[in-house]
Design an enzyme around this catalytic site. Structure first.
Site, PDB file in Angstrom:
ATOM      1  N   VAL A 252       9.494   2.132   1.503  1.00 22.30           N
ATOM      2  CA  VAL A 252      10.052   3.043   0.507  1.00 22.30           C
ATOM      3  C   VAL A 252      10.927   4.118   1.142  1.00 22.30           C
ATOM      4  O   VAL A 252      11.995   4.454   0.613  1.00 22.30           O
ATOM      5  CB  VAL A 252       8.925   3.679  -0.343  1.00 22.30           C
ATOM      6  CG1 VAL A 252       8.019   4.565   0.494  1.00 22.30           C
ATOM      7  CG2 VAL A 252       9.502   4.469  -1.509  1.00 22.30           C
TER       8      VAL A 252
ATOM      9  N   ASN B  78       4.014  -1.935   4.418  1.00 20.89           N
ATOM     10  CA  ASN B  78       2.892  -1.229   3.781  1.00 20.89           C
ATOM     11  C   ASN B  78       3.247  -0.743   2.384  1.00 20.89           C
ATOM     12  O   ASN B  78       2.399  -0.737   1.485  1.00 20.89           O
ATOM     13  CB  ASN B  78       2.469  -0.036   4.648  1.00 20.89           C
ATOM     14  CG  ASN B  78       1.407  -0.415   5.663  1.00 20.89           C
ATOM     15  OD1 ASN B  78       0.728  -1.419   5.528  1.00 20.89           O
ATOM     16  ND2 ASN B  78       1.270   0.410   6.688  1.00 20.89           N
TER      17      ASN B  78
ATOM     18  N   SER C  24       5.029  -2.046   0.064  1.00 19.07           N
ATOM     19  CA  SER C  24       4.919  -3.076  -0.969  1.00 19.07           C
ATOM     20  C   SER C  24       3.470  -3.392  -1.320  1.00 19.07           C
ATOM     21  O   SER C  24       3.184  -3.945  -2.382  1.00 19.07           O
ATOM     22  CB  SER C  24       5.633  -4.357  -0.513  1.00 19.07           C
ATOM     23  OG  SER C  24       5.001  -4.908   0.621  1.00 19.07           O
TER      24      SER C  24
ATOM     25  N   ALA D 154       1.141  -0.982  -1.553  1.00 16.67           N
ATOM     26  CA  ALA D 154       0.534   0.193  -2.183  1.00 16.67           C
ATOM     27  C   ALA D 154       0.194  -0.108  -3.640  1.00 16.67           C
ATOM     28  O   ALA D 154       1.066  -0.474  -4.427  1.00 16.67           O
ATOM     29  CB  ALA D 154       1.484   1.386  -2.093  1.00 16.67           C
ATOM     30  N   GLN D 155      -1.070   0.046  -3.976  1.00 16.12           N
ATOM     31  CA  GLN D 155      -1.522  -0.305  -5.317  1.00 16.12           C
ATOM     32  C   GLN D 155      -1.526   0.891  -6.265  1.00 16.12           C
ATOM     33  O   GLN D 155      -1.042   0.816  -7.390  1.00 16.12           O
ATOM     34  CB  GLN D 155      -2.943  -0.892  -5.248  1.00 16.12           C
ATOM     35  CG  GLN D 155      -3.033  -2.197  -4.493  1.00 16.12           C
ATOM     36  CD  GLN D 155      -4.480  -2.658  -4.330  1.00 16.12           C
ATOM     37  OE1 GLN D 155      -5.422  -1.984  -4.727  1.00 16.12           O
ATOM     38  NE2 GLN D 155      -4.652  -3.814  -3.733  1.00 16.12           N
ATOM     39  N   GLY D 156      -2.084   2.012  -5.793  1.00 15.19           N
ATOM     40  CA  GLY D 156      -2.431   3.114  -6.693  1.00 15.19           C
ATOM     41  C   GLY D 156      -1.283   3.718  -7.465  1.00 15.19           C
ATOM     42  O   GLY D 156      -1.239   3.654  -8.696  1.00 15.19           O
ATOM     43  N   GLY D 157      -0.322   4.334  -6.780  1.00 12.62           N
ATOM     44  CA  GLY D 157       0.785   4.962  -7.478  1.00 12.62           C
ATOM     45  C   GLY D 157       1.392   6.106  -6.692  1.00 12.62           C
ATOM     46  O   GLY D 157       1.261   6.177  -5.469  1.00 12.62           O
TER      47      GLY D 157
ATOM     48  N   GLU E  16      -7.190   9.696  -8.977  1.00 13.56           N
ATOM     49  CA  GLU E  16      -7.806   9.069  -7.812  1.00 13.56           C
ATOM     50  C   GLU E  16      -8.620  10.111  -7.054  1.00 13.56           C
ATOM     51  O   GLU E  16      -8.654  11.288  -7.417  1.00 13.56           O
ATOM     52  CB  GLU E  16      -6.742   8.435  -6.911  1.00 13.56           C
ATOM     53  CG  GLU E  16      -6.000   7.275  -7.562  1.00 13.56           C
ATOM     54  CD  GLU E  16      -5.063   6.563  -6.609  1.00 13.56           C
ATOM     55  OE1 GLU E  16      -5.259   6.645  -5.393  1.00 13.56           O
ATOM     56  OE2 GLU E  16      -4.118   5.926  -7.091  1.00 13.56           O
TER      57      GLU E  16
ATOM     58  N   HIS F 123      -6.446   2.218   7.406  1.00 16.39           N
ATOM     59  CA  HIS F 123      -5.511   2.151   6.279  1.00 16.39           C
ATOM     60  C   HIS F 123      -4.198   2.886   6.504  1.00 16.39           C
ATOM     61  O   HIS F 123      -3.141   2.386   6.147  1.00 16.39           O
ATOM     62  CB  HIS F 123      -6.197   2.726   5.037  1.00 16.39           C
ATOM     63  CG  HIS F 123      -5.347   2.712   3.803  1.00 16.39           C
ATOM     64  ND1 HIS F 123      -4.828   1.548   3.277  1.00 16.39           N
ATOM     65  CD2 HIS F 123      -4.945   3.722   2.971  1.00 16.39           C
ATOM     66  CE1 HIS F 123      -4.126   1.828   2.186  1.00 16.39           C
ATOM     67  NE2 HIS F 123      -4.168   3.141   1.983  1.00 16.39           N
TER      68      HIS F 123
ATOM     69  N   GLU G 150       5.553   6.832   6.952  1.00 17.23           N
ATOM     70  CA  GLU G 150       4.295   6.829   7.694  1.00 17.23           C
ATOM     71  C   GLU G 150       4.456   7.009   9.192  1.00 17.23           C
ATOM     72  O   GLU G 150       3.554   7.517   9.859  1.00 17.23           O
ATOM     73  CB  GLU G 150       3.522   5.532   7.399  1.00 17.23           C
ATOM     74  CG  GLU G 150       2.089   5.571   7.893  1.00 17.23           C
ATOM     75  CD  GLU G 150       1.280   4.350   7.497  1.00 17.23           C
ATOM     76  OE1 GLU G 150       0.151   4.212   8.008  1.00 17.23           O
ATOM     77  OE2 GLU G 150       1.765   3.533   6.684  1.00 17.23           O
TER      78      GLU G 150
ATOM     79  N   ARG H 294      -5.145  12.300   4.334  1.00 20.56           N
ATOM     80  CA  ARG H 294      -4.174  12.191   3.237  1.00 20.56           C
ATOM     81  C   ARG H 294      -4.858  12.110   1.875  1.00 20.56           C
ATOM     82  O   ARG H 294      -5.797  11.347   1.680  1.00 20.56           O
ATOM     83  CB  ARG H 294      -3.296  10.958   3.433  1.00 20.56           C
ATOM     84  CG  ARG H 294      -2.323  10.711   2.286  1.00 20.56           C
ATOM     85  CD  ARG H 294      -1.353   9.607   2.609  1.00 20.56           C
ATOM     86  NE  ARG H 294      -1.975   8.305   2.717  1.00 20.56           N
ATOM     87  CZ  ARG H 294      -2.304   7.519   1.682  1.00 20.56           C
ATOM     88  NH1 ARG H 294      -2.105   7.952   0.445  1.00 20.56           N
ATOM     89  NH2 ARG H 294      -2.824   6.327   1.892  1.00 20.56           N
TER      90      ARG H 294
END
Length: 520
Positions: free
Chosen positions: A27, A54, A56, A58-61, A126, A348, A372, A383
């Protein structure tokens, strides 16, 4: 100055010239390229393919104060609390204040965030967050963001995208970065530029059990170290509490923190909900606390995992909200609408990295870093959930803005290459896969969630032994990756040894005065 290319070098390596060279297509790399004026020529390099990173996964948001019930101070305080108040004040304020505008830009680029029946962006919650503020695309936010940004990049005539291109080293001239040596199609290529942006992602592959893809070998951090860039806070490695337990694969599938944000409960092997014993926020405590709590429960029960329970939610809700996770669990024979999900902490995220200022600048002239691989200080010692994609867009944009202020005054600097004569080194056959496994297993065993001086010193000696094996053996991509993993591992170990006090994700069980490993 020594700009030798190690290994075999063709007589006349191919060279390409651009204004801005960006390494990485997560990103931060894609977003920075889109925010650079189209009058500048950009080369964008991807280690494999554009979508293998990494970001792509990422699930959460993405956390941002876009809801009328949210506010800047609340997000700021949540970020500080999760980061153990080790965060850099200036950059953290920038992160949160500039979040809403960058969400708007993502919408302009075509990111299809989830919306309610009235067309408003949906927000979830979260761990570590006091309010619902995370915009998302079901449970595959990163994939959608990369899709949208990637499509926009391909429309831009001023951006050249080179996939399957491995960056080897940075070139410098009189202390200024002037380009990169890379391997593409088994040939070495020189990319010469006025500025370089490192957006190479994390270093999860230094650990055996990680959510990171095989590409995350810390290449950008290692390259930056080799030209004298300052590195900061490498002891702060985030271990995500809830990866799908899997004894057969090293790369683990992430069970998003958003599952707990929607009400899932952590239970030990006996079915007991245990987080109330460890923190007032229970299952939504910051990640470092949840990871340590699970570690302790595993130790107590002598089991390899705990459980995540969301069976009290309706089947329709689970399938609609978490289709990726639901289908992945089904592949392992787990119906999360009816059964508990076995989970365990794994590596992670890398909170530390290349030290940067509020504009993404490093201490090396003309070298920027974001995402990152950088250490902007916004994450502190741990984080906060869904601040990672946010950091990528906010500081990707700031890097682009700062480049606009300086690039017109810059000229291309010369790149000098001294070729080694053939036969001047003895080339040994080394098994790179075995070396990688040795590094990863050692880091999992000695530099994991709970640390102590004895284990860290042992790990340091092991890395030195491995370095001696692969020293001067770098000519293939696998060999370069081995060396990069060694560099990153040593940075993590050295930083962990120097910090004798526990803070955030760095937890020393041998800290003076500690008589119990539960000390939150």
């Amino acid at each position: 100055m020594n700009n030798k290319i190690f290994g075999s070098v063709e007589e006349d390596p191919k060279k390409e010239i651009c204004d801005v060279l960006i390494l990485g297509t997560g990103v931060s790399g894609l977003y920075s390229s889109l925010n650079i004026d189209s009058k500048y020529q950009i080369i964008l390099i991807s280690k494999t393919t554009l979508d293998q990173n990494n970001s792509s996964l990422a699930q959460g948001g993405i956390a941002a104060c876009i809801d009328e019930h949210d506010d800047f101070f609340s997000h700021y305080e949540d970020t500080l609390r999760a980061g153990a108040y080790y965060n850099r004040e200036e950059t953290t304020k920038v992160l949160i204040k500039e979040a809403p505008n960058n969400i708007e830009k993502l919408l302009e680029y075509g990111v299809m965030f989830d919306r309610d029946e009235f067309g408003h962006l949906k927000v979830t919650k979260e761990g570590g967050h006091s309010k619902r503020r995370i915009v998302h695309v079901k449970d595959a936010t990163g994939k959608e963001v990369i899709r949208a940004l990637g499509e926009e990049v391909k429309k831009r005539k001023n951006i050249k995208l080179y996939e399957n291109t491995f960056a080897v080293k940075l070139f410098t001239y009189e202390g200024k970065v002037c380009g990169v040596l890379a391997i593409k199609d088994n040939q070495k290529v020189i990319y010469q530029s006025k500025v370089v942006i490192l957006a190479t992602g994390g270093a999860g592959q230094v650990y055996k059990n990680t959510t990171n893809p095989h590409t995350a070998t810390g290449d950008g951090i290692a390259m930056a170290v080799n030209v004298g860039a300052k590195i900061k806070d490498m002891e702060f490695i985030q271990f995500h509490p809830t990866a799908l337990y899997d004894q057969y694969h090293d790369q683990k599938f992430l069970i998003s923190e958003a599952v707990r944000g929607e009400g899932a409960i952590l239970r030990n092997i006996k079915g007991e909900a245990f987080m109330k014993k460890y923190h007032p926020m229970k299952d939504l405590a910051p990640r470092d606390i949840v990871a340590r709590s699970i570690f302790i429960e595993k130790e107590k029960t002598k089991k390899s995992h705990v459980y995540l329970d969301i069976t009290h939610k309706s089947s329709d809700f689970i399938k609609e909200r978490f289709p990726t996770i639901y289908n992945r669990c089904l592949e392992d024979g787990i119906d999360m609408t009816k059964e508990y999900i076995p989970v365990s902490p794994v590596q992670h995220y890398t909170m530390g990295g290349i030290d940067t200022d509020v504009n993404g600048k490093t201490n090396i002239d003309r070298l920027y870093a974001c995402g990152e691989c950088a250490c902007s200080g916004v994450h502190g010692a741990n984080r906060l959930a869904s601040n990672s994609l946010l950091e990528g867009i906010v500081f990707g944009k700031r890097v682009a803005d700062h480049i606009h202020k300086t690039i017109d005054s810059l000229d291309l600097l010369p790149i000098h290459i001294e070729q080694e004569q053939k036969g001047c080194r003895i080339k040994n056959n080394i098994d790179t896969q075995k070396i990688k496994e040795r590094i990863k297993k050692m880091m999992d065993a000695k530099v994991f969630i709970m640390r102590n001086e004895k284990d860290l010193l042992y790990a340091h000696k092991e890395i030195e032994k491995i370095e001696n094996i692969i020293k001067d053996q770098t000519s293939t991509i696998d060999e370069y990756e081995c060396m990069n993993l060694c560099i990153v591992a040593k940075l993590i170990i050295d930083a962990s040894l120097k910090r004798t006090k526990s803070i955030g994700a760095h937890y020393r069980i041998d800290e003076e005065g500690r008589n119990c490993i539960i000390n939150f």
